[in-house]
Design a protein around this motif. Structure first.
Motif, PDB file in Angstrom:
ATOM      1  N   VAL A 103     -10.005   9.509  -4.161  1.00 33.86           N
ATOM      2  CA  VAL A 103      -8.824   9.719  -3.302  1.00 33.86           C
ATOM      3  C   VAL A 103      -8.061   8.428  -3.025  1.00 33.86           C
ATOM      4  N   ARG A 104      -8.575   7.294  -3.476  1.00 38.95           N
ATOM      5  CA  ARG A 104      -7.888   6.027  -3.203  1.00 38.95           C
ATOM      6  C   ARG A 104      -6.496   5.996  -3.811  1.00 38.95           C
ATOM      7  N   ALA A 105      -6.387   6.424  -5.069  1.00 41.52           N
ATOM      8  CA  ALA A 105      -5.084   6.392  -5.747  1.00 41.52           C
ATOM      9  C   ALA A 105      -4.081   7.295  -5.040  1.00 41.52           C
ATOM     10  N   GLN A 106      -4.544   8.427  -4.499  1.00 46.57           N
ATOM     11  CA  GLN A 106      -3.647   9.335  -3.782  1.00 46.57           C
ATOM     12  C   GLN A 106      -3.055   8.653  -2.550  1.00 46.57           C
ATOM     13  N   VAL A 107      -3.903   7.944  -1.801  1.00 46.79           N
ATOM     14  CA  VAL A 107      -3.433   7.270  -0.592  1.00 46.79           C
ATOM     15  C   VAL A 107      -2.514   6.104  -0.957  1.00 46.79           C
ATOM     16  N   LEU A 108      -2.833   5.374  -2.008  1.00 46.32           N
ATOM     17  CA  LEU A 108      -1.969   4.279  -2.453  1.00 46.32           C
ATOM     18  C   LEU A 108      -0.602   4.801  -2.876  1.00 46.32           C
ATOM     19  N   ASN A 109      -0.597   5.899  -3.611  1.00 47.84           N
ATOM     20  CA  ASN A 109       0.676   6.497  -4.025  1.00 47.84           C
ATOM     21  C   ASN A 109       1.481   6.978  -2.825  1.00 47.84           C
ATOM     22  N   LEU A 110       0.791   7.540  -1.833  1.00 45.61           N
ATOM     23  CA  LEU A 110       1.468   8.003  -0.626  1.00 45.61           C
ATOM     24  C   LEU A 110       2.136   6.834   0.089  1.00 45.61           C
ATOM     25  N   LEU A 111       1.434   5.722   0.256  1.00 37.66           N
ATOM     26  CA  LEU A 111       2.009   4.556   0.928  1.00 37.66           C
ATOM     27  C   LEU A 111       3.222   4.024   0.170  1.00 37.66           C
ATOM     28  N   ALA A 112       3.113   3.974  -1.151  1.00 35.20           N
ATOM     29  CA  ALA A 112       4.231   3.486  -1.964  1.00 35.20           C
ATOM     30  C   ALA A 112       5.436   4.413  -1.838  1.00 35.20           C
ATOM     31  N   ASP A 113       5.193   5.716  -1.868  1.00 37.82           N
ATOM     32  CA  ASP A 113       6.290   6.684  -1.752  1.00 37.82           C
ATOM     33  C   ASP A 113       6.956   6.601  -0.381  1.00 37.82           C
ATOM     34  N   LEU A 114       6.159   6.471   0.672  1.00 43.94           N
ATOM     35  CA  LEU A 114       6.709   6.396   2.027  1.00 43.94           C
ATOM     36  C   LEU A 114       7.523   5.115   2.209  1.00 43.94           C
ATOM     37  N   LYS A 115       7.052   4.026   1.618  1.00 42.62           N
ATOM     38  CA  LYS A 115       7.796   2.757   1.701  1.00 42.62           C
ATOM     39  C   LYS A 115       9.184   2.911   1.109  1.00 42.62           C
ATOM     40  N   ASP A 116       9.268   3.570  -0.047  1.00 44.84           N
ATOM     41  CA  ASP A 116      10.564   3.773  -0.696  1.00 44.84           C
ATOM     42  C   ASP A 116      11.417   4.792   0.059  1.00 44.84           C
ATOM     43  N   GLN A 117      10.798   5.882   0.473  1.00 42.55           N
ATOM     44  CA  GLN A 117      11.529   6.967   1.129  1.00 42.55           C
ATOM     45  C   GLN A 117      12.102   6.548   2.476  1.00 42.55           C
ATOM     46  N   LEU A 118      11.324   5.762   3.243  1.00 45.14           N
ATOM     47  CA  LEU A 118      11.709   5.403   4.608  1.00 45.14           C
ATOM     48  C   LEU A 118      12.230   3.970   4.709  1.00 45.14           C
ATOM     49  N   ASN A 119      12.306   3.244   3.584  1.00 41.43           N
ATOM     50  CA  ASN A 119      12.770   1.857   3.565  1.00 41.43           C
ATOM     51  C   ASN A 119      11.943   0.987   4.504  1.00 41.43           C
ATOM     52  N   LEU A 120      10.627   1.133   4.409  1.00 42.48           N
ATOM     53  CA  LEU A 120       9.712   0.382   5.263  1.00 42.48           C
ATOM     54  C   LEU A 120       9.409  -0.985   4.665  1.00 42.48           C
ATOM     55  N   GLY A 121       9.073  -1.920   5.530  1.00 39.95           N
ATOM     56  CA  GLY A 121       8.357  -3.104   5.098  1.00 39.95           C
ATOM     57  C   GLY A 121       6.879  -2.767   5.143  1.00 39.95           C
ATOM     58  N   LEU A 122       6.122  -3.200   4.148  1.00 41.50           N
ATOM     59  CA  LEU A 122       4.692  -2.885   4.100  1.00 41.50           C
ATOM     60  C   LEU A 122       3.910  -4.144   3.766  1.00 41.50           C
ATOM     61  N   VAL A 123       2.917  -4.452   4.601  1.00 42.39           N
ATOM     62  CA  VAL A 123       1.978  -5.530   4.304  1.00 42.39           C
ATOM     63  C   VAL A 123       0.651  -4.875   3.952  1.00 42.39           C
ATOM     64  N   PHE A 124       0.207  -5.068   2.723  1.00 40.96           N
ATOM     65  CA  PHE A 124      -1.018  -4.432   2.237  1.00 40.96           C
ATOM     66  C   PHE A 124      -2.077  -5.502   2.044  1.00 40.96           C
ATOM     67  N   ILE A 125      -3.172  -5.381   2.779  1.00 42.55           N
ATOM     68  CA  ILE A 125      -4.224  -6.400   2.782  1.00 42.55           C
ATOM     69  C   ILE A 125      -5.466  -5.852   2.091  1.00 42.55           C
ATOM     70  N   SER A 126      -6.023  -6.623   1.163  1.00 38.62           N
ATOM     71  CA  SER A 126      -7.225  -6.185   0.468  1.00 38.62           C
ATOM     72  C   SER A 126      -7.909  -7.376  -0.190  1.00 38.62           C
TER      73      SER A 126
END
Length: 277
Positions: free
Chosen positions: A198-221
């Protein structure tokens, strides 16, 4: 976002900008009147704009989570500047309230981030009530919209966190982070507690939301492959410093710093070990 919109966004101040930030902690070791000091963040300068993802990668203890706390106002700096939309971050009551609406955090483990006794509907409505946003009818509508945004059925509103899967819980946590229409989301190891499937699903969701909502995203790993997958830019941290920063693809294909090459060199061996098990 169109090319024109991206050009306009680039002319606006970053959502958050750090200038020569230092965070020094007093350690429990050392002498009574001269305790040891730990330089958790050491002279970091970095900025995040709306509509882009900054990936921060490094080994455990390198300072990346402390850096995230600085960005959301949870960690005072020893020296340096923290700017929000070009203005100094003020951590008085009014400033924290504004900051609470502008930035949200998605934590590593949704099981601990969500109240186990609160059904999903109440968990999503809670930020709206705390900030006094909307009438009860408007709040209910917003909660329904949030479930649609993260791809969960409306039936999920009436369940407790323990009654849904880990991936679904993380989607609820992401929906909660979006409740106040933030400009920036800090995602601190948001997939490390999830099953690989399910990791790829959540990563894709975050990427889609960033584009859809014009968010800034800081991804830490600590996983450079994961960071590359979601990031526009990457910053590599070592011992409290950013040792390399640039476009994600460039850092992955042509790194300048030896430590970045070390992180990349570990990826094939990790994959090989996984295949052997």
């Amino acid at each position: 976002m169109s090319t024109t919109d991206k050009t306009i966004a680039r002319t606006e101040p970053p959502v958050v900008e750090l200038k020569d930030v230092h965070v020094i902690h007093k350690a429990r070791t050392g002498k009574l009147f001269k305790p040891d000091r730990v330089h958790a963040v050491n002279g970091v300068s970095v900025a995040v704009r709306q509509g882009e993802t900054l990936g921060i990668v490094g080994e455990s203890g390198c300072g990346k989570s402390t850096l995230a706390k600085v960005m959301v106002g949870l960690q005072p700096v020893t020296s340096g500047e923290v700017l929000w939309f070009g203005q100094p971050m003020r951590l008085n009551h009014a400033g924290r309230r504004r900051l609470g609406r502008a930035v949200s955090v998605v934590f590593q483990d949704p099981a601990t981030a969500l109240n186990p006794r609160m059904i999903v509907r109440d968990a999503l409505m809670d930020p709206l009530k705390v900030h006094g946003i909307g009438t009860p009818a408007e709040q209910a509508k917003r909660v329904s919209e949030l479930l649609d945004l993260v791809g969960l059925p409306q039936s999920a509103l009436n369940v407790l966190p323990r009654q849904i899967s880990g991936g679904q819980r993380q989607r609820v946590a992401i929906a909660r982070a979006l409740a106040l229409d933030p400009q920036l989301i800090i995602a601190d190891e948001p997939t490390s507690a999830l099953d690989v499937s399910v990791r790829a699903q959540v990563l894709n969701l975050l990427a889609d939301l960033k584009d859809q909502l014009n968010l800034g995203l800081v991804f830490i790993s600590h996983d450079i492959n994961t960071v590359r997958y979601v990031s526009d830019r990457m910053a590599v941290m070592l011992a409290g410093r950013i040792v390399e920063e640039g476009p994600a693809e460039k850092l992955f294909t042509d790194p300048d710093h030896e430590y970045t090459r070390t992180l990349l060199g570990a990826v094939p061996s990790l994959l090989a070990n996984a295949e052997q098990q």
